[in-house]
Design a protein around this motif. Structure first.
Motif, mmCIF file in Angstrom:
data_model
loop_
_atom_site.group_PDB
_atom_site.id
_atom_site.type_symbol
_atom_site.label_atom_id
_atom_site.label_comp_id
_atom_site.label_asym_id
_atom_site.label_seq_id
_atom_site.Cartn_x
_atom_site.Cartn_y
_atom_site.Cartn_z
ATOM 1 N N VAL A 54 53.170 39.889 25.528
ATOM 2 C CA VAL A 54 52.648 40.465 24.129
ATOM 3 C C VAL A 54 51.836 42.069 24.571
ATOM 4 O O VAL A 54 52.051 42.926 23.748
ATOM 5 N N THR A 75 49.718 31.009 17.130
ATOM 6 C CA THR A 75 50.515 30.669 15.858
ATOM 7 C C THR A 75 51.683 30.062 16.320
ATOM 8 O O THR A 75 52.521 30.403 16.996
ATOM 9 N N SER A 106 52.880 29.699 19.908
ATOM 10 C CA SER A 106 53.223 31.048 20.408
ATOM 11 C C SER A 106 52.012 31.746 20.509
ATOM 12 O O SER A 106 51.321 31.861 19.591
ATOM 13 N N VAL A 138 50.550 35.219 20.288
ATOM 14 C CA VAL A 138 50.864 36.238 19.265
ATOM 15 C C VAL A 138 49.790 37.566 19.667
ATOM 16 O O VAL A 138 50.175 38.400 19.121
ATOM 17 N N LEU A 152 50.863 41.379 18.254
ATOM 18 C CA LEU A 152 52.105 41.671 17.726
ATOM 19 C C LEU A 152 52.265 42.076 16.466
ATOM 20 O O LEU A 152 51.619 41.401 15.423
ATOM 21 N N HIS A 197 52.356 40.101 13.417
ATOM 22 C CA HIS A 197 51.048 39.081 12.951
ATOM 23 C C HIS A 197 49.953 40.129 12.394
ATOM 24 O O HIS A 197 48.943 39.629 12.424
#
Length: 183
Positions: free
Chosen positions: A20, A87, A90, A92, A117, A120
């Motif tokens: 990330v 989420t 994973s 994010v 990310l 998102h």
């Protein structure tokens, strides 16, 4: 829309946080900072560093078990605390906060990092991370001067420039940053 859960990070999250970090920097900073800095991001090194930092956080937490849980202002000054947004299983996004590193401190707590990310953005992941990392406390942070999306997010959360600016040269090239403070 898939729900976002926020929890404290553990050492097993290190590789996902590093991914990330690298991807988030490329998404947020391409064209806003020297490309040579982005090109030097090393996923393996960031994973090792993050794993070590998270191990340290976990040891601190284990020592605090049985004692009253620390509030945001009782953090140790050393490395801060890391939170992750998850989420669909994973990671994010992540955030790191701790005691202010400014001398003198302008607020008791500093947001050291927060990245979500791009896929998102707008899902509430960033807000949930900020809330977990800072609560509603007075806080400060340093942000890339040329980062309108981040600055708008922080403004919605009560952060305002306090006039402090710096050129971060820790990457070997100058990156202009401004300090934002929430009272």
């Amino acid at each position: 829309m898939t729900a976002v859960a926020v929890r404290r990070a553990v050492p097993a999250d290190a590789a996902a946080i590093a991914r990330v970090h690298v991807r988030g920097w490329h998404e947020a900073y391409t064209g806003r900072m020297p490309q040579s800095i982005l090109d030097r991001l090393d996923l393996d090194r960031l994973t090792r560093v993050r794993r070590e930092l998270l191990g340290h956080e976990q040891r601190l937490d284990e020592r605090e078990l049985g004692a009253a849980r620390p509030n945001h202002t009782e953090r140790t000054h050393d490395l801060g605390r890391t939170w992750v947004a998850v989420t669909a299983g994973s990671i994010v996004g992540f955030a790191v906060s701790g005691s202010s590193r400014d001398d003198p401190p302008v607020a008791p707590v500093e947001l050291y990092a927060i990245y979500v990310l791009a896929a998102h953005h707008g899902t509430g992941a960033g807000q949930a991370l900020l809330d977990a990392a800072l609560g509603d406390e007075s806080a400060s942070l340093w942000v890339l001067a040329d980062n309108p999306r981040a600055r708008a997010f922080y403004a919605r959360n009560g952060f305002r420039p306090d006039g402090a600016e710096k050129d971060d040269t820790s990457w070997g090239e100058s990156i202009s940053e401004v300090r934002l403070v929430r009272e």
